[in-house]
Design a protein around this motif. Structure first.
Motif, PDB file in Angstrom:
ATOM      1  N   GLY A   1     -50.286 -23.024 -15.812  1.00 56.93           N
ATOM      2  CA  GLY A   1     -49.290 -24.088 -15.828  1.00 56.93           C
ATOM      3  C   GLY A   1     -49.887 -25.485 -15.936  1.00 56.93           C
ATOM      4  O   GLY A   1     -49.149 -26.450 -16.138  1.00 56.93           O
ATOM      5  N   SER A   2     -51.217 -25.589 -15.807  1.00 54.65           N
ATOM      6  CA  SER A   2     -51.826 -26.921 -15.912  1.00 54.65           C
ATOM      7  C   SER A   2     -51.715 -27.418 -17.352  1.00 54.65           C
ATOM      8  O   SER A   2     -51.800 -26.622 -18.290  1.00 54.65           O
ATOM      9  CB  SER A   2     -53.280 -26.873 -15.462  1.00 54.65           C
ATOM     10  N   PRO A   3     -51.497 -28.728 -17.521  1.00 52.65           N
ATOM     11  CA  PRO A   3     -51.115 -29.253 -18.845  1.00 52.65           C
ATOM     12  C   PRO A   3     -52.001 -28.813 -20.008  1.00 52.65           C
ATOM     13  O   PRO A   3     -51.483 -28.344 -21.030  1.00 52.65           O
ATOM     14  CB  PRO A   3     -51.190 -30.772 -18.648  1.00 52.65           C
ATOM     15  N   ILE A   4     -53.319 -28.949 -19.887  1.00 52.45           N
ATOM     16  CA  ILE A   4     -54.178 -28.661 -21.034  1.00 52.45           C
ATOM     17  C   ILE A   4     -54.110 -27.180 -21.404  1.00 52.45           C
ATOM     18  O   ILE A   4     -53.941 -26.823 -22.574  1.00 52.45           O
ATOM     19  CB  ILE A   4     -55.630 -29.090 -20.739  1.00 52.45           C
TER      20      ILE A   4
ATOM     21  N   GLY B   1     -42.036 -14.711 -29.452  1.00 54.06           N
ATOM     22  CA  GLY B   1     -42.516 -16.088 -29.393  1.00 54.06           C
ATOM     23  C   GLY B   1     -41.767 -16.920 -28.371  1.00 54.06           C
ATOM     24  O   GLY B   1     -42.374 -17.638 -27.568  1.00 54.06           O
ATOM     25  N   LEU B   2     -40.452 -16.798 -28.391  1.00 47.56           N
ATOM     26  CA  LEU B   2     -39.649 -17.604 -27.461  1.00 47.56           C
ATOM     27  C   LEU B   2     -39.892 -17.175 -26.014  1.00 47.56           C
ATOM     28  O   LEU B   2     -40.024 -18.032 -25.126  1.00 47.56           O
ATOM     29  CB  LEU B   2     -38.163 -17.469 -27.807  1.00 47.56           C
ATOM     30  N   ALA B   3     -39.970 -15.855 -25.796  1.00 47.69           N
ATOM     31  CA  ALA B   3     -40.215 -15.362 -24.431  1.00 47.69           C
ATOM     32  C   ALA B   3     -41.551 -15.887 -23.909  1.00 47.69           C
ATOM     33  O   ALA B   3     -41.647 -16.346 -22.762  1.00 47.69           O
ATOM     34  CB  ALA B   3     -40.186 -13.836 -24.423  1.00 47.69           C
ATOM     35  N   SER B   4     -42.589 -15.831 -24.749  1.00 40.36           N
ATOM     36  CA  SER B   4     -43.912 -16.285 -24.322  1.00 40.36           C
ATOM     37  C   SER B   4     -43.909 -17.787 -24.042  1.00 40.36           C
ATOM     38  O   SER B   4     -44.460 -18.243 -23.035  1.00 40.36           O
ATOM     39  CB  SER B   4     -44.949 -15.965 -25.403  1.00 40.36           C
ATOM     40  N   CYS B   5     -43.301 -18.562 -24.930  1.00 42.71           N
ATOM     41  CA  CYS B   5     -43.241 -20.015 -24.733  1.00 42.71           C
ATOM     42  C   CYS B   5     -42.442 -20.358 -23.479  1.00 42.71           C
ATOM     43  O   CYS B   5     -42.832 -21.238 -22.700  1.00 42.71           O
ATOM     44  CB  CYS B   5     -42.620 -20.693 -25.958  1.00 42.71           C
ATOM     45  N   PHE B   6     -41.323 -19.649 -23.296  1.00 46.47           N
ATOM     46  CA  PHE B   6     -40.500 -19.909 -22.117  1.00 46.47           C
ATOM     47  C   PHE B   6     -41.301 -19.667 -20.839  1.00 46.47           C
ATOM     48  O   PHE B   6     -41.237 -20.461 -19.887  1.00 46.47           O
ATOM     49  CB  PHE B   6     -39.248 -19.026 -22.136  1.00 46.47           C
ATOM     50  N   ALA B   7     -42.073 -18.577 -20.826  1.00 49.13           N
ATOM     51  CA  ALA B   7     -42.879 -18.259 -19.639  1.00 49.13           C
ATOM     52  C   ALA B   7     -43.869 -19.383 -19.335  1.00 49.13           C
ATOM     53  O   ALA B   7     -44.017 -19.806 -18.181  1.00 49.13           O
ATOM     54  CB  ALA B   7     -43.602 -16.934 -19.843  1.00 49.13           C
ATOM     55  N   ILE B   8     -44.531 -19.876 -20.383  1.00 50.94           N
ATOM     56  CA  ILE B   8     -45.500 -20.960 -20.191  1.00 50.94           C
ATOM     57  C   ILE B   8     -44.804 -22.217 -19.660  1.00 50.94           C
ATOM     58  O   ILE B   8     -45.288 -22.877 -18.728  1.00 50.94           O
ATOM     59  CB  ILE B   8     -46.224 -21.276 -21.515  1.00 50.94           C
TER      60      ILE B   8
END
Lengths: 141, 132
Positions: B66-69, B118-125
């Motif tokens: 969850g850290s920005p970089i 793709g959306l599921a992975s991005c949402f998790a991040i």
């Protein structure tokens, strides 16, 4: 003209078709090209594994424990090993394509060298990643 | 044999129009090159991130992912890879599936799969980053 004559008698002459893969002697460069496509398709479904990891982490400790349990199992490790190799092979195969796009590496010996480098490099990189991975975890477990 | 019919008013051009190339193939080719070049760098980054997270507790994994970089690199990897594999699978389907219904169904399934994963992975991040 031959076609017109065949048409006149009502019989349809089969069109000539170009030979496909099975007509050629298997070669390393050709095999690496096919493997590039197969690893690409494998990684396509392998992205489910990445999605599972991220969603499990976002869902909470219990979901993450399930993911860790699966990845720690023998089947999970084999899947991850296969994923690692497919990723490394597709990575090197992709670099090979970028080299060709720049106009280099088209001589027979160079093509052969690139094919060998792809397969040997992918195995070496897979081993390297796993050795570093086990070191990062503090040894075999 | 279906040769030119002499009572047909239509020109040969009219008969073949819509049956040829879609004229968008070079865009796919170029986008594949862009995403593969980016993919080389992002794959190395992903491998480093995954190795550094091996064997860590859930709390540590959540914090680091969850850290920005790290989150931005992960998002770049996901979006880049999904677009790359979307075009790639489309190319495979067009090469091997010739029956129209099955072909369009496969192309649609490819799009659904890529958007969903793709959306599921991005949402998790994003959830890990914003910590909701």
């Amino acid at each position: 003209m031959a076609e017109l004559e065949a048409g006149a008698t009502g019989a349809r002459r089969p069109r000539p078709i170009s030979p496909h893969l099975q007509i050629y002697r298997p070669m390393l460069t050709m095999t690496m090209s096919i493997v590039h496509r197969i690893t690409g398709a494998g990684l396509y479904f392998g992205m489910l594994l990445l999605a599972w990891w991220l969603i499990a982490a976002a869902a909470g400790p219990n979901a993450y424990a399930n993911f860790e349990w699966f990845m720690g199992s023998l089947i999970g490790r084999l899947v991850l090993l296969g994923f690692t190799w497919a990723l490394m092979h597709h990575l090197l195969g992709g670099i090979r394509h970028l080299v060709w796009d720049l106009g280099y590496g088209f001589q027979p010996a160079e093509r052969e060298m690139l094919a060998v480098a792809t397969i040997v490099g992918s195995i070496a990189l897979t081993l390297l990643v796993w050795v570093i991975g086990y070191f990062a975890m503090g040894g075999l477990r | 044999m279906s040769g030119p019919r002499h009572n047909d008013m239509r020109t040969p051009m009219r008969r073949v129009r819509g049956l040829g190339a879609a004229h968008s193939g070079t865009a796919d080719f170029w986008h594949m090159r862009v995403t593969s070049a980016a993919g080389v760098l992002l794959t190395i980054a992903l491998v480093v991130i995954v190795i550094s997270l091996l064997g860590r507790s859930h709390a540590a994994v959540v914090q680091i992912l969850g850290s920005p970089i790290v989150a931005v690199i992960m998002l770049l990897f996901i979006v880049n890879s999904i677009y790359h594999m979307w075009i790639g699978m489309q190319e495979i389907i067009l090469d091997y599936v010739h029956e129209d219904k099955l072909k369009f169904l496969s192309l649609m399934a490819n799009t659904f799969f890529c958007f969903a994963v793709g959306l599921a992975s991005c949402f998790a991040i994003l959830k890990l980053s914003f910590g909701v």
